[in-house]
Design a protein around this motif. Structure first.
Motif, PDB file in Angstrom:
ATOM      1  N   GLN A  45       5.104  11.579  -1.340  1.00 41.94           N
ATOM      2  CA  GLN A  45       4.112  10.673  -0.741  1.00 41.94           C
ATOM      3  C   GLN A  45       2.691  11.053  -1.141  1.00 41.94           C
ATOM      4  N   SER A  46       2.370  12.343  -1.118  1.00 43.37           N
ATOM      5  CA  SER A  46       0.982  12.740  -1.408  1.00 43.37           C
ATOM      6  C   SER A  46       0.631  12.484  -2.869  1.00 43.37           C
ATOM      7  N   PHE A  47       1.599  12.630  -3.753  1.00 45.26           N
ATOM      8  CA  PHE A  47       1.337  12.379  -5.173  1.00 45.26           C
ATOM      9  C   PHE A  47       1.660  10.920  -5.543  1.00 45.26           C
ATOM     10  N   ASP A  48       1.772  10.086  -4.534  1.00 44.94           N
ATOM     11  CA  ASP A  48       1.985   8.652  -4.715  1.00 44.94           C
ATOM     12  C   ASP A  48       3.064   8.359  -5.767  1.00 44.94           C
ATOM     13  N   GLN A  49       4.157   9.102  -5.667  1.00 48.06           N
ATOM     14  CA  GLN A  49       5.300   8.887  -6.579  1.00 48.06           C
ATOM     15  C   GLN A  49       6.116   7.740  -5.995  1.00 48.06           C
ATOM     16  N   GLU A  58      11.817   2.334  -3.410  1.00 49.01           N
ATOM     17  CA  GLU A  58      10.428   2.483  -2.953  1.00 49.01           C
ATOM     18  C   GLU A  58      10.336   3.859  -2.307  1.00 49.01           C
ATOM     19  N   ASN A  59       9.368   4.654  -2.740  1.00 50.66           N
ATOM     20  CA  ASN A  59       9.420   6.085  -2.429  1.00 50.66           C
ATOM     21  C   ASN A  59       8.221   6.575  -1.640  1.00 50.66           C
ATOM     22  N   SER A  60       7.343   5.671  -1.212  1.00 50.62           N
ATOM     23  CA  SER A  60       6.094   6.148  -0.613  1.00 50.62           C
ATOM     24  C   SER A  60       5.899   5.697   0.827  1.00 50.62           C
ATOM     25  N   GLU A  61       6.738   4.757   1.296  1.00 48.57           N
ATOM     26  CA  GLU A  61       6.491   4.271   2.655  1.00 48.57           C
ATOM     27  C   GLU A  61       7.821   3.931   3.326  1.00 48.57           C
ATOM     28  N   GLY A  62       7.946   2.739   3.892  1.00 49.99           N
ATOM     29  CA  GLY A  62       9.200   2.352   4.539  1.00 49.99           C
ATOM     30  C   GLY A  62       9.509   3.242   5.730  1.00 49.99           C
ATOM     31  N   GLU A  63      10.763   3.635   5.785  1.00 50.67           N
ATOM     32  CA  GLU A  63      11.271   4.365   6.940  1.00 50.67           C
ATOM     33  C   GLU A  63      10.865   5.833   6.909  1.00 50.67           C
ATOM     34  N   LEU A 109       6.936   1.562   7.850  1.00 55.94           N
ATOM     35  CA  LEU A 109       5.735   0.863   7.382  1.00 55.94           C
ATOM     36  C   LEU A 109       6.063   0.188   6.050  1.00 55.94           C
ATOM     37  N   HIS A 110       5.795  -1.100   5.969  1.00 59.84           N
ATOM     38  CA  HIS A 110       6.035  -1.839   4.720  1.00 59.84           C
ATOM     39  C   HIS A 110       4.751  -2.602   4.410  1.00 59.84           C
ATOM     40  N   THR A 111       4.037  -2.204   3.384  1.00 62.59           N
ATOM     41  CA  THR A 111       2.762  -2.858   3.087  1.00 62.59           C
ATOM     42  C   THR A 111       2.923  -3.835   1.923  1.00 62.59           C
ATOM     43  N   ARG A 112       2.059  -4.849   1.912  1.00 60.15           N
ATOM     44  CA  ARG A 112       2.047  -5.793   0.784  1.00 60.15           C
ATOM     45  C   ARG A 112       1.857  -5.034  -0.531  1.00 60.15           C
ATOM     46  N   LYS A 113       0.886  -4.115  -0.530  1.00 57.65           N
ATOM     47  CA  LYS A 113       0.625  -3.348  -1.750  1.00 57.65           C
ATOM     48  C   LYS A 113       1.878  -2.569  -2.190  1.00 57.65           C
ATOM     49  N   GLY A 114       2.521  -1.929  -1.217  1.00 55.72           N
ATOM     50  CA  GLY A 114       3.701  -1.120  -1.540  1.00 55.72           C
ATOM     51  C   GLY A 114       4.840  -1.959  -2.089  1.00 55.72           C
ATOM     52  N   ILE A 115       5.042  -3.126  -1.489  1.00 58.67           N
ATOM     53  CA  ILE A 115       6.147  -3.989  -1.925  1.00 58.67           C
ATOM     54  C   ILE A 115       5.830  -4.600  -3.295  1.00 58.67           C
ATOM     55  N   GLU A 116       4.585  -5.061  -3.436  1.00 60.57           N
ATOM     56  CA  GLU A 116       4.226  -5.684  -4.723  1.00 60.57           C
ATOM     57  C   GLU A 116       4.379  -4.696  -5.876  1.00 60.57           C
TER      58      GLU A 116
END
Ligand code: NAD
Ligand code: IPM
Ligand code: MN
Length: 355
Positions: free
Chosen positions: A96-100, A132-137, A159-166
């Motif tokens: 998460q911190s390295f936005d992988q 998806e490896n940075s948010e969600g559950e 958390l599911h963000t528009r940015k994350g999903i796109e």
């Protein structure tokens, strides 16, 4: 001569064992066939470190890892001594911190390997799950209340963000274009009416921009069934963090087991190091016996080399593995008689010829 700094985080159990063999592989590769140098630095974090220091990794582990070009991780988990949610925190922290945010988990059935599915052979299963490896559950958002009381409860909010999903859908569509132009979206929008309906809507918005890619959609429950009955109908599969996690133990199992399933945690923008690790864990049931299959780790190392644009080296690893497996030279999980060291020798012996 290209040079790279690689942080090596072996972890626990068979994570340490498969990493040791991977380091041998990378060294042999540089000696026999490389125009590159990998400077490997090993960090002994995990269960033993916890016993000594009261933490599984130093407080500043992210600052330590940040300057590296890539991170290679074996597996973490020492469940007999330490609760998993403590030991595994640095793994999720790095992702998460390295936005992988793109976790890439290929599953291909190799010649010489049998699948638990009847009637399927080499090449019949060839998919890649993009998780998806940075948010969600997986985000650290929740709490425990009324601890120890009869009406105790826990809240854990995804958390599911528009940015994350796109961005993960964009990544998935681009992967599909490099493969068979086919993408499957996995959700559960029939029951989870906020988060996964947002996934559905964004998917529909984006689809016209990728009209060359054929798509299909399944809810996660139907998806696990269809992975088993129609594995050949999947190419690129995109799902949330938790669904991607669950699907990739299954996809790994379908192509011969977790000993063969690699993964890459990618920060596509290259703002941070990406991390490469097998899908499997520390496997306490076989740790210390010297029998773990290091192939998943080797294939993860190949993904790392590819990310570093050392494609020839990555291909050599893949081809050496393919011919070793095709020759029936395998570890016990695949029905063979070789221990991890002897199997590694067989792969190493093929590196030079595997052009
Ligand atoms: P696991 O993946 O470690 O093992 C599941 C099964 O697959 C076991 O029977 C194991 O023997 C077998 N297996 C796994 N890798 C193998 C290999 N390379 N060769 C041969 N057989 C292999 O899952 P688990 O037992 O549920 O978890 C053990 C620990 O690992 C737990 O602490 C868990 O939280 C942790 N874990 C860590 C990671 C990670 O570091 N990325 C991933 C998954 C689980
Ligand atoms: C994986 C693992 C991890 C995950 C655990 C160990 C936290 O299962 O990499 O698949 O759930 O992401
Ligand atoms: Mn998992």
């Amino acid at each position: 001569m290209k040079e790279f700094r690689i942080a090596v985080y072996p972890g626990d159990g068979i994570g340490v064992e498969v990493t040791e063999h991977t380091v041998r592989l990378l060294q042999a590769l540089q000696e026999c066939c490389g125009d590159f140098t990998l400077h490997l630095e090993t960090f002994p974090w995990g269960g033993d470190y916890y016993i000594e220091h009261g933490r599984t990794a130093p407080e500043d582990y992210l600052e330590i890892l940040k300057p590296f070009d890539a991170i290679f991780l074996g597996a973490i988990g020492d469940p007999a001594r330490i609760p998993d949610h403590i030991t595994l925190a640095p793994l999720i922290g790095i992702r998460q911190s390295f936005d992988q945010y793109a976790c890439v988990r290929p599953a291909r059935l190799f010649e010489g390997v049998s699948t638990p599915l009847a009637g399927r052979g080499a090449g019949d299963i060839d998919m890649v799950v993009i998780r998806e490896n940075s948010e969600g559950e997986y985000i650290d958002n929740g709490g425990r209340f009324k601890k120890g009381k009869a009406d105790e409860f826990a809240v854990q909010t995804a958390l599911h963000t528009r940015k994350g999903i796109e961005r993960i859908l964009h990544f998935g569509f681009e992967q599909a274009r490099k493969r068979k132009n086919h993408l499957t979206l996995i959700t559960k929008s029939n029951a989870l009416k906020y988060s996964y309906v947002l996934w559905d809507e964004i998917f529909e918005e984006m689809r016209p921009n990728y009209s060359d890619v054929e798509t299909q959609k399944f809810h996660i429950d139907a998806a696990v069934m269809n992975f088993v009955r129609w594995p050949d109908r999947f190419d690129v599969v995109v799902g949330s963090n938790l669904f991607g996690d669950i699907l990739t133990d299954l996809s790994g199992c379908l192509v011969g087991g977790l000993g063969l399933a690699p993964s890459a945690n990618i920060n596509p923008e290259r703002d941070f190091p990406s991390m490469f690790e097998p899908v499997h864990g520390s496997a306490p049931d076989i740790a210390g016996k010297g029998i773990a299959n290091p192939t998943a780790a080797f294939l993860s190392a190949a993904m790392m080399l590819e990310w570093l644009e050392l494609n020839d080296a990555a291909d050599r690893i893949r081809r050496s593995i393919e011919s070793t497996l095709a020759a029936g030279e395998t570890t016990a999980d695949l029905g063979g008689t070789l221990n991890s060291t002897d199997y590694t020798e067989r792969v190493l012996s093929r590196l030079e010829a595997s052009k």
